[in-house]
Design a protein around this motif. Sequence first.
Motif, PDB file in Angstrom:
ATOM      1  N   VAL A  46       0.699  -1.218  -0.018  1.00  0.00           N
ATOM      2  CA  VAL A  46      -0.084  -0.251   0.044  1.00  0.00           C
ATOM      3  C   VAL A  46       1.019   1.119   0.114  1.00  0.00           C
ATOM      4  CG1 VAL A  46      -1.714   1.365   1.377  1.00  0.00           C
ATOM      5  CG2 VAL A  46      -2.078  -1.162   1.078  1.00  0.00           C
ATOM      6  N   GLU A  47       1.969   1.395   0.801  1.00  0.00           N
ATOM      7  CA  GLU A  47       2.733   2.505   0.994  1.00  0.00           C
ATOM      8  C   GLU A  47       3.553   2.654  -0.337  1.00  0.00           C
ATOM      9  OE1 GLU A  47       3.847   1.827   5.634  1.00  0.00           O
ATOM     10  OE2 GLU A  47       5.198   1.356   4.427  1.00  0.00           O
ATOM     11  N   GLN A  48       4.244   1.556  -0.894  1.00  0.00           N
ATOM     12  CA  GLN A  48       5.008   1.860  -2.091  1.00  0.00           C
ATOM     13  C   GLN A  48       4.457   1.975  -3.294  1.00  0.00           C
ATOM     14  OE1 GLN A  48       8.212   2.092  -1.786  1.00  0.00           O
ATOM     15  NE2 GLN A  48       8.236   2.195   0.519  1.00  0.00           N
ATOM     16  N   THR A  49       2.948   1.762  -3.598  1.00  0.00           N
ATOM     17  CA  THR A  49       2.241   1.959  -4.686  1.00  0.00           C
ATOM     18  C   THR A  49       1.405   3.294  -4.652  1.00  0.00           C
ATOM     19  OG1 THR A  49       0.654   0.523  -4.016  1.00  0.00           O
ATOM     20  CG2 THR A  49       2.256  -0.701  -5.328  1.00  0.00           C
ATOM     21  N   ALA A  50       1.523   4.046  -3.638  1.00  0.00           N
ATOM     22  CA  ALA A  50       0.575   4.840  -3.539  1.00  0.00           C
ATOM     23  C   ALA A  50       0.855   6.200  -4.409  1.00  0.00           C
ATOM     24  CB  ALA A  50       0.589   5.716  -2.034  1.00  0.00           C
ATOM     25  N   ASP A  51       2.158   6.393  -4.860  1.00  0.00           N
ATOM     26  CA  ASP A  51       2.367   7.206  -5.835  1.00  0.00           C
ATOM     27  C   ASP A  51       2.518   6.766  -7.446  1.00  0.00           C
ATOM     28  OD1 ASP A  51       4.785   5.870  -5.418  1.00  0.00           O
ATOM     29  OD2 ASP A  51       6.118   7.303  -5.570  1.00  0.00           O
ATOM     30  N   LEU A  52       2.278   5.462  -7.478  1.00  0.00           N
ATOM     31  CA  LEU A  52       2.296   4.925  -8.859  1.00  0.00           C
ATOM     32  C   LEU A  52       0.994   5.189  -9.625  1.00  0.00           C
ATOM     33  CD1 LEU A  52       4.007   1.672  -8.401  1.00  0.00           C
ATOM     34  CD2 LEU A  52       5.005   3.997  -8.604  1.00  0.00           C
ATOM     35  N   PHE A 126       4.962  -6.069 -17.340  1.00  0.00           N
ATOM     36  CA  PHE A 126       4.088  -5.288 -16.531  1.00  0.00           C
ATOM     37  C   PHE A 126       4.396  -4.132 -16.039  1.00  0.00           C
ATOM     38  CE2 PHE A 126       3.218 -10.025 -15.881  1.00  0.00           C
ATOM     39  CZ  PHE A 126       1.668 -10.037 -16.043  1.00  0.00           C
ATOM     40  N   ASP A 127       3.598  -3.168 -15.533  1.00  0.00           N
ATOM     41  CA  ASP A 127       4.089  -1.852 -15.351  1.00  0.00           C
ATOM     42  C   ASP A 127       4.310  -2.008 -13.733  1.00  0.00           C
ATOM     43  OD1 ASP A 127       3.155  -0.394 -17.641  1.00  0.00           O
ATOM     44  OD2 ASP A 127       1.122  -1.132 -17.264  1.00  0.00           O
ATOM     45  N   LEU A 128       3.978  -3.015 -12.875  1.00  0.00           N
ATOM     46  CA  LEU A 128       4.243  -3.356 -11.653  1.00  0.00           C
ATOM     47  C   LEU A 128       4.503  -4.820 -11.284  1.00  0.00           C
ATOM     48  CD1 LEU A 128       4.738  -2.510  -8.656  1.00  0.00           C
ATOM     49  CD2 LEU A 128       2.278  -2.732  -8.277  1.00  0.00           C
ATOM     50  N   VAL A 129       5.490  -5.518 -10.791  1.00  0.00           N
ATOM     51  CA  VAL A 129       5.549  -6.891 -10.651  1.00  0.00           C
ATOM     52  C   VAL A 129       5.862  -6.758  -8.968  1.00  0.00           C
ATOM     53  CG1 VAL A 129       6.856  -8.891 -10.652  1.00  0.00           C
ATOM     54  CG2 VAL A 129       6.329  -7.674 -12.952  1.00  0.00           C
ATOM     55  N   SER A 130       5.044  -7.267  -8.203  1.00  0.00           N
ATOM     56  CA  SER A 130       4.835  -7.326  -6.756  1.00  0.00           C
ATOM     57  C   SER A 130       5.536  -8.570  -6.225  1.00  0.00           C
ATOM     58  CB  SER A 130       3.787  -6.812  -6.124  1.00  0.00           C
ATOM     59  OG  SER A 130       4.040  -6.900  -4.649  1.00  0.00           O
ATOM     60  N   ALA A 131       6.324  -8.899  -5.581  1.00  0.00           N
ATOM     61  CA  ALA A 131       6.623 -10.154  -4.721  1.00  0.00           C
ATOM     62  C   ALA A 131       6.994  -9.887  -3.304  1.00  0.00           C
ATOM     63  CB  ALA A 131       8.115 -10.623  -5.235  1.00  0.00           C
ATOM     64  N   LEU A 159       8.594  -4.451  -7.255  1.00  0.00           N
ATOM     65  CA  LEU A 159       8.621  -4.225  -5.784  1.00  0.00           C
ATOM     66  C   LEU A 159       8.808  -5.582  -5.224  1.00  0.00           C
ATOM     67  CD1 LEU A 159       8.134  -2.516  -3.257  1.00  0.00           C
ATOM     68  CD2 LEU A 159       5.439  -3.151  -3.769  1.00  0.00           C
ATOM     69  N   VAL A 160       9.908  -5.542  -4.296  1.00  0.00           N
ATOM     70  CA  VAL A 160      10.161  -6.904  -3.378  1.00  0.00           C
ATOM     71  C   VAL A 160      10.057  -6.354  -1.989  1.00  0.00           C
ATOM     72  CG1 VAL A 160      11.841  -8.786  -2.990  1.00  0.00           C
ATOM     73  CG2 VAL A 160      11.418  -7.964  -5.209  1.00  0.00           C
ATOM     74  N   VAL A 161       9.315  -7.045  -1.132  1.00  0.00           N
ATOM     75  CA  VAL A 161       9.317  -6.976   0.429  1.00  0.00           C
ATOM     76  C   VAL A 161       9.435  -8.208   0.821  1.00  0.00           C
ATOM     77  CG1 VAL A 161       7.852  -6.315   2.253  1.00  0.00           C
ATOM     78  CG2 VAL A 161       7.768  -4.907  -0.085  1.00  0.00           C
ATOM     79  N   VAL A 222       8.869  -5.883  14.035  1.00  0.00           N
ATOM     80  CA  VAL A 222       9.442  -6.363  13.041  1.00  0.00           C
ATOM     81  C   VAL A 222      10.183  -5.729  11.892  1.00  0.00           C
ATOM     82  CG1 VAL A 222       7.968  -8.664  13.305  1.00  0.00           C
ATOM     83  CG2 VAL A 222       7.560  -6.740  11.593  1.00  0.00           C
ATOM     84  N   ARG A 223      11.139  -6.039  11.270  1.00  0.00           N
ATOM     85  CA  ARG A 223      11.641  -5.192  10.214  1.00  0.00           C
ATOM     86  C   ARG A 223      11.450  -5.970   8.952  1.00  0.00           C
ATOM     87  NH1 ARG A 223      15.572  -1.444  10.591  1.00  0.00           N
ATOM     88  NH2 ARG A 223      16.116  -2.050  12.829  1.00  0.00           N
ATOM     89  N   ASP A 224      11.206  -5.099   7.922  1.00  0.00           N
ATOM     90  CA  ASP A 224      10.982  -5.368   6.599  1.00  0.00           C
ATOM     91  C   ASP A 224      12.231  -5.228   5.620  1.00  0.00           C
ATOM     92  OD1 ASP A 224       8.273  -6.435   6.991  1.00  0.00           O
ATOM     93  OD2 ASP A 224       7.600  -4.511   7.123  1.00  0.00           O
ATOM     94  N   SER A 225      12.438  -5.976   4.560  1.00  0.00           N
ATOM     95  CA  SER A 225      13.329  -5.388   3.667  1.00  0.00           C
ATOM     96  C   SER A 225      12.507  -5.088   2.514  1.00  0.00           C
ATOM     97  CB  SER A 225      14.322  -6.720   3.187  1.00  0.00           C
ATOM     98  OG  SER A 225      14.995  -7.068   4.133  1.00  0.00           O
ATOM     99  N   ILE A 226      12.811  -3.852   2.066  1.00  0.00           N
ATOM    100  CA  ILE A 226      12.021  -3.124   0.822  1.00  0.00           C
ATOM    101  C   ILE A 226      12.847  -3.024  -0.073  1.00  0.00           C
ATOM    102  CG2 ILE A 226      10.453  -1.601   0.120  1.00  0.00           C
ATOM    103  CD1 ILE A 226       9.528  -1.141   3.081  1.00  0.00           C
ATOM    104  N   VAL A 227      12.587  -3.131  -1.585  1.00  0.00           N
ATOM    105  CA  VAL A 227      13.284  -2.752  -2.549  1.00  0.00           C
ATOM    106  C   VAL A 227      12.318  -2.341  -3.570  1.00  0.00           C
ATOM    107  CG1 VAL A 227      14.838  -3.510  -4.626  1.00  0.00           C
ATOM    108  CG2 VAL A 227      15.421  -4.088  -2.144  1.00  0.00           C
ATOM    109  N   ARG A 228      12.306  -1.243  -4.039  1.00  0.00           N
ATOM    110  CA  ARG A 228      11.568  -0.568  -5.437  1.00  0.00           C
ATOM    111  C   ARG A 228      12.781  -0.326  -6.613  1.00  0.00           C
ATOM    112  NH1 ARG A 228       6.788   3.833  -5.316  1.00  0.00           N
ATOM    113  NH2 ARG A 228       8.521   5.020  -6.557  1.00  0.00           N
ATOM    114  N   LEU A 229      12.339  -0.955  -7.478  1.00  0.00           N
ATOM    115  CA  LEU A 229      13.249  -0.491  -8.674  1.00  0.00           C
ATOM    116  C   LEU A 229      12.451  -0.323 -10.181  1.00  0.00           C
ATOM    117  CD1 LEU A 229      15.890  -3.762  -8.586  1.00  0.00           C
ATOM    118  CD2 LEU A 229      16.145  -1.412  -7.517  1.00  0.00           C
ATOM    119  N   ARG A 230      13.061   0.751 -10.909  1.00  0.00           N
ATOM    120  CA  ARG A 230      12.472   1.130 -12.093  1.00  0.00           C
ATOM    121  C   ARG A 230      13.253   0.670 -13.371  1.00  0.00           C
ATOM    122  NH1 ARG A 230      12.297   5.476 -15.603  1.00  0.00           N
ATOM    123  NH2 ARG A 230       9.989   5.971 -16.583  1.00  0.00           N
TER     124      ARG A 230
END
Length: 233
Positions: A46-52, A126-131, A159-161, A222-230
Amino acid sequence: MKHHDHDHAHDATLEELRQALTREFWDERYGGSERVWSGRPNQRLVEQTADLTPGRACDIGCGEGADAIWLAEQGWEVTAMDVSRVALDRTAQHAIEREVDDRVKVGEYDVLAGHPPRKPRHSEGFDLVSAQFMHVPREDFDEVYQRIAAAVAPGGRLLVVGHHPDDVETGARRPHGPGLLFPPEQVLAALGVEGGSSDDWEVEVVDSPVREQETEDGLMRVRDSIVRLRRRQ
């Protein structure tokens, strides 16, 4: 397939870890309960796609469809992929119930099968691939994420989390098995992104923030790993 609440022992063999990614394993897991997950979309998605700007999205390991359905409600055309037929049937049914079945398609995908997710017809990807929380053995990690990334169109996002290995060190999570949790830098290394950029990718987000998660024992940090690449055009 959503792995973020499934724990493995430290001494699990590579074959046992791979077995936990199979259709048989997850069909049995989903078949044993009317609902396995919360039904809410992942917070980081939700956070990482809000501006897409909505376009064509692919949800890898869609589970029961909460992320795919949420994306569809935001205007995305979504292909929800999972190794489990039971999970895909539930995703399709939940999409009907939420009246977004015209924007959600389902398809089987095995991350260990050796091929990328199928791209939309007559498109470059795809314009977005989420894993989200797709934890695979370290021996398979690079190839799995390279194949997933291959489905991203020029100008699209990956987007990888995942769960950060710090969670085991702090006691926030029980061990998932050797090498299953990963820091964000592991995703960058798998895709050949060094020094914050590459010929193929522009780095938009690399982060490992902490959040609170509800458990039977109350809230835990808890800690999450987040990567968003274009992908570059």
